[in-house]
Write an enzyme that holds these catalytic residues in place. Structure first.
Site, PDB file in Angstrom:
ATOM      1  N   GLU A  86      -2.503  35.855  10.344  1.00 17.05           N
ATOM      2  CA  GLU A  86      -2.799  36.042   8.673  1.00 17.05           C
ATOM      3  C   GLU A  86      -1.491  35.955   8.207  1.00 17.05           C
ATOM      4  OE1 GLU A  86      -2.233  40.298   7.139  1.00 17.05           O
ATOM      5  OE2 GLU A  86      -3.595  40.820   8.884  1.00 17.05           O
ATOM      6  N   CYS A 118      -6.196  41.303  10.498  1.00 18.76           N
ATOM      7  CA  CYS A 118      -5.710  41.514  11.999  1.00 18.76           C
ATOM      8  C   CYS A 118      -6.691  41.123  12.982  1.00 18.76           C
ATOM      9  CB  CYS A 118      -5.215  42.997  12.171  1.00 18.76           C
ATOM     10  SG  CYS A 118      -4.096  43.549  10.964  1.00 18.76           S
ATOM     11  N   HIS A 259      -6.397  48.533  18.046  1.00 15.30           N
ATOM     12  CA  HIS A 259      -5.673  48.147  17.045  1.00 15.30           C
ATOM     13  C   HIS A 259      -4.711  49.242  16.578  1.00 15.30           C
ATOM     14  CE1 HIS A 259      -3.973  45.927  13.652  1.00 15.30           C
ATOM     15  NE2 HIS A 259      -4.803  46.629  12.740  1.00 15.30           N
TER      16      HIS A 259
END
EC number: 2.3.3.10
Length: 467
Positions: A86, A118, A259
């Site tokens: 990103e 992400c 994550h």
């Protein structure tokens, strides 16, 4: 035509993170936060960062060139290259095209960039695996790259920054086999986004983003579970569970990597999985706490007392199954697309190969906006050499700590450099580790020139030339 590929997954892994970091304890003092707010409250110890010498392209060049070198990969054996990021430097030209400089005369390589906060690295991984399992596969391997620089403008969000890049070799007969079942959740929300193109800082609603993360995790977990049960594949691993509970779906995962915007959110997320099991398969438990039994799913997302209870109930399992995946996230910070794969690298670096054999590793990938998937790997080969080549702990220990004041200066330097042309970076080349690519100059037409800091030995690798 090649025969049908079997056991497709990750054959090799490499990670890159900058050579300097700021300790979170010092950042607490510098930003006027209470002691432990970042280290205990967020679960973060150190944070990697970049000055104006490093950007997405340099991170990716470093990670991919190191993967090629360490594993002696012939560039001609690569038929697909995908990048998830990103941290955009160009609205048209992909990072993948920049990386093509590492592949010599091999221009027959499919794939481009994928972006959604992400999540892009995970989508790139799925694309690569799907290509190898398709009728279009030509017998070659793929490389997937996930990398970002996470930087925030406001003091409250500054400690959740970070930087890093992961490169993965994807192919058949892999030690980390991607399993077929996955559960996804995609929605339209504005929890974190980058609509202001004059700055690299995001627009963030932090509390809302945490709620979105946990809500997406609920949906992905439930869908993964439903699909797994439909395939008659779900089974417990026979692991004794604390608090007298055994046999819930959570126990189909021997390990888990998430994550990690911050490591505290990971602990909350893991506790959330047990909450789902309590609510959806209460018959698997001797007793369901009344606080859980009476909770509404939507309201529970912001119920702090319930959150604490679930984190407490999963604490023993968390230490055994999730904590080994947090070495890089807690020491480097949020790497955005690379975050969950930095967790996977941490896991195989901390758990011996013999203890991983035939184990299932759960993976939760989340990208704001939002896109998310819960998926899993099954370990079907030796990971010892992979862990040795990565050398995670030694490389973390070799970094240099800097003061928050210096870090703040480097943030200002990046602000000055953002979207500039006719620009020569001011950051230190001497501070970079050998083998690191760095930005040399941006010319009048915004074209970027890179070089690589040479290795200490005289040995030169054909994949690592000035670009």
């Amino acid at each position: 035509m090649p025969s049908s590929a079997q056991n497709v997954g990750i054959k090799a892994l490499e990670i890159y993170f900058p050579s300097r970091y700021v300790p979170q304890t010092e950042l607490e003092t510098f930003l006027g936060a209470s002691a432990g707010k970042y280290t205990i409250g967020l679960g973060q110890q150190n944070m990697s960062f970049c000055d104006d010498r490093e950007d997405l392209y340099s991170l990716a060049l470093t990670a991919v060139s190191s993967l090629l070198r360490k594993y002696a990969i012939d560039p001609n054996t690569i038929g697909r290259l995908e990048v998830g990021t990103e941290t955009l430097l160009d609205k048209a030209k992909s990072c993948k095209t920049v990386l093509m400089q590492l592949f010599g005369d091999n221009t027959d390589i499919e794939g481009v960039d994928t972006y959604n906060a992400c999540y892009g690295g995970t989508n790139a991984l799925f694309n690569a695996v799907n290509w190898i399992e398709s009728s279009s596969w030509d017998g070659r391997d793929a490389i997937v790259v996930a990398g970002d620089i996470a930087l925030y403008e406001t003091p409250a969000a500054r400690p959740t920054g970070g930087a890093g890049c992961v490169a993965m070799l994807i192919g058949p007969d892999a030690p980390l086999v991607l399993e077929p079942v996955r559960g996804s959740c995609m929605k339209h929300v504005y929890d974190f986004y980058k609509a202001y193109f004059k700055s690299e800082y995001p627009l963030v609603d932090g509390q809302f983003s945490n709620t979105c993360y946990l809500g997406a995790l609920d949906a992905c977990y439930q869908r993964y579970q439903a699909k797994q049960r439909a395939r008659q594949a779900a089974k417990t691993n026979g692991t004794a569970i604390s608090n007298g509970h055994q046999g819930s779906f959570l126990d189909t995962f021997d390990y888990f990597a998430f994550h990690a915007p911050n490591c505290k959110l990971v602990a909350k997320g893991y506790g959330r999985l047990l909450f789902n099991d309590f609510k959806l398969e209460s018959g698997s438990f001797d007793e369901v706490p009344a606080q859980v039994r009476e909770a509404d799913f939507a309201a529970s997302l912001t119920d702090k007392a319930l959150e604490k209870l679930c984190v407490s109930l999963t604490k023993e399992r968390f230490v055994q199954r999730v904590e080994p995946s947090l070495t890089a996230p807690t020491n480097c910070g949020n790497m955005y697309t690379a975050s969950v794969y930095a967790g996977l690298i941490s896991l195989i670096s901390n758990v011996p190969s013999d203890r991983l054999q035939d184990k299932r590793i759960g993976m939760f990938s989340y990208g704001s906006g939002l896109a998310s998937t819960l998926f899993s790997f099954r370990v079907k080969g030796d990971t010892t050499e992979m862990a040795r080549k990565i050398g995670l702990q030694d490389r973390l220990s070799a970094r240099t700590a800097v003061s928050p004041e210096f870090y703040d200066q480097m943030c200002k330097l990046r602000e000055k450099a953002y979207q500039q042309r006719n620009y020569t970076p001011e950051g230190s080349v001497e501070s970079l580790a050998p083998g690191t690519y760095f930005l040399v100059h941006v010319d009048d037409a915004y074209r970027r020139k890179y070089d690589m800091k040479p290795y200490l030995s005289m040995c030169e690798d054909r994949h690592e030339q000035a670009v």
